[in-house]
Design a protein around this motif. Structure first.
Motif, PDB file in Angstrom:
ATOM      1  N   TYR A 112      26.796 -21.038 -21.992  1.00 18.72           N
ATOM      2  CA  TYR A 112      27.029 -19.841 -22.796  1.00 18.72           C
ATOM      3  C   TYR A 112      27.497 -18.724 -21.886  1.00 18.72           C
ATOM      4  CZ  TYR A 112      24.749 -21.687 -26.955  1.00 18.72           C
ATOM      5  OH  TYR A 112      24.435 -22.429 -28.051  1.00 18.72           O
ATOM      6  N   LEU A 113      28.434 -17.944 -22.387  1.00 14.12           N
ATOM      7  CA  LEU A 113      28.869 -16.755 -21.661  1.00 14.12           C
ATOM      8  C   LEU A 113      27.834 -15.662 -21.853  1.00 14.12           C
ATOM      9  CD1 LEU A 113      32.659 -16.553 -22.530  1.00 14.12           C
ATOM     10  CD2 LEU A 113      31.627 -17.302 -20.387  1.00 14.12           C
TER      11      LEU A 113
ATOM     12  N   SER B 140      33.055 -13.866 -15.728  1.00  7.29           N
ATOM     13  CA  SER B 140      34.053 -13.964 -14.665  1.00  7.29           C
ATOM     14  C   SER B 140      33.966 -15.264 -13.861  1.00  7.29           C
ATOM     15  CB  SER B 140      33.917 -12.770 -13.725  1.00  7.29           C
ATOM     16  OG  SER B 140      32.616 -12.717 -13.180  1.00  7.29           O
ATOM     17  N   TYR B 141      33.005 -16.155 -14.159  1.00  9.72           N
ATOM     18  CA  TYR B 141      32.929 -17.420 -13.431  1.00  9.72           C
ATOM     19  C   TYR B 141      34.160 -18.267 -13.711  1.00  9.72           C
ATOM     20  CZ  TYR B 141      28.368 -17.560 -11.201  1.00  9.72           C
ATOM     21  OH  TYR B 141      27.315 -17.350 -10.366  1.00  9.72           O
ATOM     22  N   GLU B 142      34.564 -19.028 -12.721  1.00  6.55           N
ATOM     23  CA  GLU B 142      35.699 -19.933 -12.869  1.00  6.55           C
ATOM     24  C   GLU B 142      35.196 -21.271 -13.393  1.00  6.55           C
ATOM     25  OE1 GLU B 142      38.016 -20.235  -9.308  1.00  6.55           O
ATOM     26  OE2 GLU B 142      37.788 -18.102  -8.887  1.00  6.55           O
ATOM     27  N   ARG B 143      36.063 -21.979 -14.110  1.00  4.82           N
ATOM     28  CA  ARG B 143      35.698 -23.288 -14.682  1.00  4.82           C
ATOM     29  C   ARG B 143      35.202 -24.254 -13.612  1.00  4.82           C
ATOM     30  NH1 ARG B 143      37.708 -24.736 -19.933  1.00  4.82           N
ATOM     31  NH2 ARG B 143      38.865 -23.007 -20.819  1.00  4.82           N
ATOM     32  N   ARG B 144      35.834 -24.242 -12.464  1.00  2.00           N
ATOM     33  CA  ARG B 144      35.441 -25.142 -11.379  1.00  2.00           C
ATOM     34  C   ARG B 144      33.991 -24.895 -10.974  1.00  2.00           C
ATOM     35  NH1 ARG B 144      34.827 -24.093  -6.387  1.00  2.00           N
ATOM     36  NH2 ARG B 144      35.958 -22.147  -6.446  1.00  2.00           N
TER      37      ARG B 144
ATOM     38  N   THR C  15      30.940  -3.460 -12.458  1.00  5.62           N
ATOM     39  CA  THR C  15      30.713  -3.310 -13.893  1.00  5.62           C
ATOM     40  C   THR C  15      31.667  -4.248 -14.604  1.00  5.62           C
ATOM     41  OG1 THR C  15      30.033  -1.009 -13.650  1.00  5.62           O
ATOM     42  CG2 THR C  15      30.773  -1.692 -15.828  1.00  5.62           C
ATOM     43  N   GLU C  16      31.124  -5.091 -15.464  1.00  6.59           N
ATOM     44  CA  GLU C  16      31.920  -6.041 -16.230  1.00  6.59           C
ATOM     45  C   GLU C  16      31.967  -5.566 -17.683  1.00  6.59           C
ATOM     46  OE1 GLU C  16      33.238  -8.886 -14.819  1.00  6.59           O
ATOM     47  OE2 GLU C  16      32.331  -8.471 -12.871  1.00  6.59           O
ATOM     48  N   VAL C  17      33.162  -5.489 -18.236  1.00  7.83           N
ATOM     49  CA  VAL C  17      33.342  -5.122 -19.637  1.00  7.83           C
ATOM     50  C   VAL C  17      33.970  -6.321 -20.333  1.00  7.83           C
ATOM     51  CG1 VAL C  17      34.397  -3.494 -21.245  1.00  7.83           C
ATOM     52  CG2 VAL C  17      33.694  -2.709 -18.976  1.00  7.83           C
ATOM     53  N   SER C  18      33.327  -6.790 -21.407  1.00  5.81           N
ATOM     54  CA  SER C  18      33.809  -7.973 -22.131  1.00  5.81           C
ATOM     55  C   SER C  18      33.770  -7.699 -23.621  1.00  5.81           C
ATOM     56  CB  SER C  18      32.925  -9.182 -21.836  1.00  5.81           C
ATOM     57  OG  SER C  18      32.873  -9.441 -20.461  1.00  5.81           O
ATOM     58  N   THR C  19      34.762  -8.220 -24.323  1.00  4.72           N
ATOM     59  CA  THR C  19      34.778  -8.093 -25.777  1.00  4.72           C
ATOM     60  C   THR C  19      34.424  -9.438 -26.404  1.00  4.72           C
ATOM     61  OG1 THR C  19      37.151  -8.502 -25.791  1.00  4.72           O
ATOM     62  CG2 THR C  19      36.448  -6.204 -25.835  1.00  4.72           C
ATOM     63  N   VAL C  20      33.659  -9.361 -27.484  1.00  5.30           N
ATOM     64  CA  VAL C  20      33.240 -10.535 -28.234  1.00  5.30           C
ATOM     65  C   VAL C  20      33.687 -10.319 -29.672  1.00  5.30           C
ATOM     66  CG1 VAL C  20      31.257 -11.890 -29.013  1.00  5.30           C
ATOM     67  CG2 VAL C  20      31.253 -10.873 -26.728  1.00  5.30           C
ATOM     68  N   ASP C  21      34.369 -11.300 -30.244  1.00  2.15           N
ATOM     69  CA  ASP C  21      34.842 -11.204 -31.622  1.00  2.15           C
ATOM     70  C   ASP C  21      34.401 -12.454 -32.378  1.00  2.15           C
ATOM     71  OD1 ASP C  21      36.162 -10.207 -33.866  1.00  2.15           O
ATOM     72  OD2 ASP C  21      38.045 -11.183 -33.328  1.00  2.15           O
ATOM     73  N   ASP C  22      33.634 -12.258 -33.417  1.00  2.59           N
ATOM     74  CA  ASP C  22      33.096 -13.367 -34.220  1.00  2.59           C
ATOM     75  C   ASP C  22      32.383 -14.395 -33.357  1.00  2.59           C
ATOM     76  OD1 ASP C  22      33.808 -12.382 -36.719  1.00  2.59           O
ATOM     77  OD2 ASP C  22      35.801 -13.301 -36.632  1.00  2.59           O
ATOM     78  N   GLY C  23      31.612 -13.926 -32.382  1.00  2.00           N
ATOM     79  CA  GLY C  23      30.827 -14.817 -31.544  1.00  2.00           C
ATOM     80  C   GLY C  23      31.594 -15.539 -30.457  1.00  2.00           C
ATOM     81  N   VAL C  24      32.824 -15.125 -30.213  1.00  7.19           N
ATOM     82  CA  VAL C  24      33.655 -15.768 -29.189  1.00  7.19           C
ATOM     83  C   VAL C  24      34.071 -14.719 -28.161  1.00  7.19           C
ATOM     84  CG1 VAL C  24      35.809 -17.000 -28.739  1.00  7.19           C
ATOM     85  CG2 VAL C  24      34.531 -17.469 -30.837  1.00  7.19           C
TER      86      VAL C  24
END
Length: 149
Positions: free
Chosen positions: A81-82, A57-61, A106-115
Motif C-alpha cells: 500500500y502507498l 517515492s519508492y521505486e518498483r525495484r 516534504t512529500e505532497v501526493s494526491t489521491v483520487d478515488d482511493g488511487v
C-alpha cells in the motif's frame, strides 16, 4: 543502507554495500523483529499476511526487493500500500491531498478515488527541521524588535 535518513531509507547499493548485503541486512532485521521480538512461530508464517506500507517515492525495484525479503521470511501472502492512499483512506477520504512533512523532506501526493496519482506527486527538499529553524528565527526576530507580533 544506513545513511543520514536512517536504515532502509534507500535500498540502492552503494560503494560500501552490494544489493545482496542490503537484502541480507533487511532479512536479518525483519526476521528478528517477527520471530524474536513479536514471538511469531515460523510455522505460523505461511498462514499470515504481511502488509508493506511504502512511501509514494519508492521505486518498483526497491518494493520488489522488500517483497522478496518478506517471502523469504515465510509470509504466505503480501500486499503493498502507498502511504498516501493509506493515510487518505484511514481518514475516511477517498480523494485527498496528503502532505507528509518529514525531517528533511516534504512529500505532497494526491489521491483520487482511493488511487495514488503518479503525476500528482511532489517532493520538496525541506522538512520539519527547516520549519523549526524558521520558527526559532521568527521568535528571535520578534524579541529583537525586527518584526511586530
Amino acid at each position: 543502507y544506513v545513511g543520514s535518513r536512517g536504515v532502509g531509507a534507500n535500498l540502492a547499493p552503494s560503494r560500501h554495500f552490494s544489493c545482496q548485503e542490503v537484502h541480507d541486512a533487511l532479512y536479518r532485521v525483519w526476521s528478528h523483529a517477527v520471530l524474536e521480538v513479536l514471538e511469531v512461530s515460523a510455522d505460523e508464517l505461511p498462514a499470515m499476511g504481511a502488509l508493506l506500507l511504502v512511501r509514494d517515492s519508492y521505486e518498483r525495484r526497491e518494493v520488489k526487493e522488500m517483497l522478496d525479503v518478506l517471502a523469504e521470511i515465510g509470509f504466505g501472502a503480501m500486499a503493498v500500500y502507498l502511504q498516501s492512499v493509506s493515510t487518505a483512506l484511514g481518514a475516511g477520504l477517498g480523494t485527498a491531498c496528503v502532505v507528509d512533512v518529514g525531517e528533511d523532506t516534504t512529500e505532497v501526493s494526491t489521491v483520487d478515488d482511493g488511487v495514488g496519482l503518479s503525476r500528482g506527486r511532489l517532493s520538496l527538499p525541506f522538512g520539519a527541521r527547516d520549519v523549526d529553524r524558521y520558527f526559532h528565527w521568527l521568535l528571535g526576530a520578534e524579541q529583537d524588535g525586527l518584526i511586530s507580533s
